[in-house]
Scaffold this motif. Structure first.
Motif, mmCIF file in Angstrom:
data_model
loop_
_atom_site.group_PDB
_atom_site.id
_atom_site.type_symbol
_atom_site.label_atom_id
_atom_site.label_comp_id
_atom_site.label_asym_id
_atom_site.label_seq_id
_atom_site.Cartn_x
_atom_site.Cartn_y
_atom_site.Cartn_z
ATOM 1 N N PRO A 172 6.377 -7.925 -10.227
ATOM 2 C CA PRO A 172 7.775 -8.299 -9.998
ATOM 3 C C PRO A 172 8.557 -7.175 -9.329
ATOM 4 O O PRO A 172 8.097 -6.032 -9.282
ATOM 5 N N ASN A 173 9.729 -7.500 -8.801
ATOM 6 C CA ASN A 173 10.579 -6.475 -8.200
ATOM 7 C C ASN A 173 10.835 -5.365 -9.211
ATOM 8 O O ASN A 173 11.086 -5.631 -10.383
ATOM 9 N N GLY A 174 10.735 -4.139 -8.745
ATOM 10 C CA GLY A 174 10.970 -2.997 -9.610
ATOM 11 C C GLY A 174 9.744 -2.537 -10.381
ATOM 12 O O GLY A 174 9.813 -1.606 -11.183
ATOM 13 N N ALA A 175 8.591 -3.172 -10.131
ATOM 14 C CA ALA A 175 7.381 -2.850 -10.900
ATOM 15 C C ALA A 175 6.777 -1.496 -10.526
ATOM 16 O O ALA A 175 6.044 -0.895 -11.316
ATOM 17 N N GLY A 176 7.060 -1.031 -9.318
ATOM 18 C CA GLY A 176 6.505 0.256 -8.892
ATOM 19 C C GLY A 176 5.598 0.183 -7.675
ATOM 20 O O GLY A 176 4.938 1.162 -7.319
ATOM 21 N N LYS A 177 5.575 -0.972 -6.999
ATOM 22 C CA LYS A 177 4.681 -1.153 -5.847
ATOM 23 C C LYS A 177 5.060 -0.236 -4.678
ATOM 24 O O LYS A 177 4.221 0.500 -4.165
ATOM 25 N N SER A 178 6.316 -0.304 -4.264
ATOM 26 C CA SER A 178 6.738 0.504 -3.111
ATOM 27 C C SER A 178 6.586 1.986 -3.398
ATOM 28 O O SER A 178 6.171 2.757 -2.521
ATOM 29 N N THR A 179 6.925 2.379 -4.601
ATOM 30 C CA THR A 179 6.782 3.791 -4.971
ATOM 31 C C THR A 179 5.339 4.233 -4.788
ATOM 32 O O THR A 179 5.056 5.282 -4.199
ATOM 33 N N THR A 180 4.407 3.419 -5.268
ATOM 34 C CA THR A 180 2.984 3.736 -5.133
ATOM 35 C C THR A 180 2.587 3.832 -3.659
ATOM 36 O O THR A 180 1.927 4.787 -3.242
ATOM 37 N N LEU A 181 3.023 2.855 -2.872
ATOM 38 C CA LEU A 181 2.637 2.829 -1.454
ATOM 39 C C LEU A 181 3.256 4.001 -0.696
ATOM 40 O O LEU A 181 2.623 4.592 0.181
ATOM 41 N N ARG A 182 4.485 4.335 -1.042
ATOM 42 C CA ARG A 182 5.142 5.468 -0.367
ATOM 43 C C ARG A 182 4.411 6.781 -0.656
ATOM 44 O O ARG A 182 4.246 7.608 0.229
ATOM 45 N N ILE A 183 3.978 6.952 -1.899
ATOM 46 C CA ILE A 183 3.222 8.172 -2.233
ATOM 47 C C ILE A 183 1.881 8.162 -1.494
ATOM 48 O O ILE A 183 1.477 9.161 -0.903
ATOM 49 N N LEU A 184 1.232 6.994 -1.488
ATOM 50 C CA LEU A 184 -0.057 6.871 -0.791
ATOM 51 C C LEU A 184 0.080 7.283 0.673
ATOM 52 O O LEU A 184 -0.801 7.928 1.237
ATOM 53 N N LEU A 185 1.212 6.930 1.277
ATOM 54 C CA LEU A 185 1.417 7.204 2.701
ATOM 55 C C LEU A 185 2.067 8.564 2.950
ATOM 56 O O LEU A 185 2.454 8.876 4.084
ATOM 57 N N GLY A 186 2.194 9.360 1.891
ATOM 58 C CA GLY A 186 2.725 10.713 2.068
ATOM 59 C C GLY A 186 4.217 10.755 2.315
ATOM 60 O O GLY A 186 4.746 11.752 2.789
ATOM 61 N N LEU A 187 4.932 9.681 1.983
ATOM 62 C CA LEU A 187 6.375 9.633 2.210
ATOM 63 C C LEU A 187 7.151 10.063 0.974
ATOM 64 O O LEU A 187 8.369 10.174 1.003
ATOM 65 N N ASP A 188 6.438 10.264 -0.113
ATOM 66 C CA ASP A 188 7.065 10.643 -1.365
ATOM 67 C C ASP A 188 6.028 11.448 -2.150
ATOM 68 O O ASP A 188 4.829 11.360 -1.856
ATOM 69 N N ARG A 189 6.487 12.215 -3.137
ATOM 70 C CA ARG A 189 5.555 13.028 -3.913
ATOM 71 C C ARG A 189 5.339 12.432 -5.293
ATOM 72 O O ARG A 189 6.255 11.869 -5.863
ATOM 73 N N SER A 190 4.145 12.622 -5.820
ATOM 74 C CA SER A 190 3.888 12.172 -7.184
ATOM 75 C C SER A 190 4.268 13.298 -8.143
ATOM 76 O O SER A 190 4.379 14.456 -7.736
#
Ligand code: ADP
Ligand code: ADP
Length: 218
Positions: A35-53
């Motif tokens: 569902p929206n807000g589940a954490g999908k985009s966050t995961t994908l952004r980290i995978l693509l190096g656009l965000d840090r874990s």
């Protein structure tokens, strides 16, 4: 091959992604469902190096993604947010990405044709329909003929014909031995598209397997 291991990302005290692990093999379409807000985009952004874990790893072929080391022919992505300049023509948008990534110009017309936008190449981005806009995003992701395709909600707002088209396209692409990971908040979008589904809710993986097995348990 995409491998996510014990990945955690916090915003303040709250974990948007909470110790998740899964891998995405080549040759199939893997869905990332939640569902929206589940954490999908966050995961994908980290995978693509656009965000840090904050903890854990997200690896592509065994290494963290870095644009310079992995140019567009390794990973193509369609993410929410920063879209094309509305006044720009579709073909110019793609030409600009191709140029800044040293992709031959002829590839632009190839991808336009591949996604069925050949006839509207000279139209301004703001004059494209929603579905055409999505196809343009997909065309950008395909410019480098990438081994790995990562798509965040690629069929959001598409009509049934558009959804069918994307579905067939992604299955064919994966059948060439490539890795396809697509996120969605709708179970119905995964049916007949994803060979396998990773389900995420509140930052945690709750199921992983073929969609029919997952739905049978509910
Ligand atoms: P999804 O893609 O599944 O809709 P997101 O990864 O966008 O989910 O969001 C997961 C959670 O993290 C949500 O609660 C969201 O509000 C929060 N979140 C995402 N980005 C930020 C941010 N930049 N700052 C604070 N919270 C965020
Ligand atoms: P800049 O850093 O100046 O924006 P880039 O070469 O990073 O230039 O990106 C140019 C364009 O390519 C941008 O629109 C960006 O969104 C897009 N882009 C970058 N990486 C990818 C990718 N992996 N897949 C698809 N489009 C991408």
């Amino acid at each position: 091959m995409i491998e996510i291991a014990n990945l955690t990302k916090r915003y303040g005290a709250r974990a948007a992604v909470d110790d998740i692990s899964f891998s995405v093999p080549p040759g199939r379409v893997t869905g990332f469902l939640g569902p929206n807000g589940a954490g999908k985009s966050t995961t994908l952004r980290i995978l693509l190096g656009l965000d840090r874990s904050d903890a854990g790893t997200a690896l592509i072929d065994g290494k963290p993604y870095r644009r310079l080391r992995y140019p567009l022919h390794t990973v193509g992505a369609l993410l929410d947010g920063a879209g094309p300049v509305p006044e720009r023509r579709a073909i110019d948008h793609l030409t600009w990405i191709a140029q800044s990534n040293r992709i031959p110009r002829q590839r632009v017309s190839e991808v336009l044709d591949a996604v069925g936008l050949g006839g509207v190449a000279k139209r301004q981005v703001k004059k494209l329909s929603l579905g055409m806009g999505q196809r343009l995003g997909l065309a950008a992701a395909l410019l480098g003929n990438p081994e790995i395709l990562v798509l965040d909600e690629p069929v959001n707002g598409l009509d049934p014909d558009g959804i069918r088209w994307v579905r067939t396209f992604l299955r064919d692409y994966a059948a060439q031995g490539r890795t396809v990971l697509l996120s969605s908040h709708l179970m119905t979008e995964m049916a007949d598209t994803a060979h396998e589904v990773v389900v995420i809710a509140r930052g945690r993986i709750t199921a992983h397997g073929p969609l029919d097995e997952i739905t049978a348990g509910h």
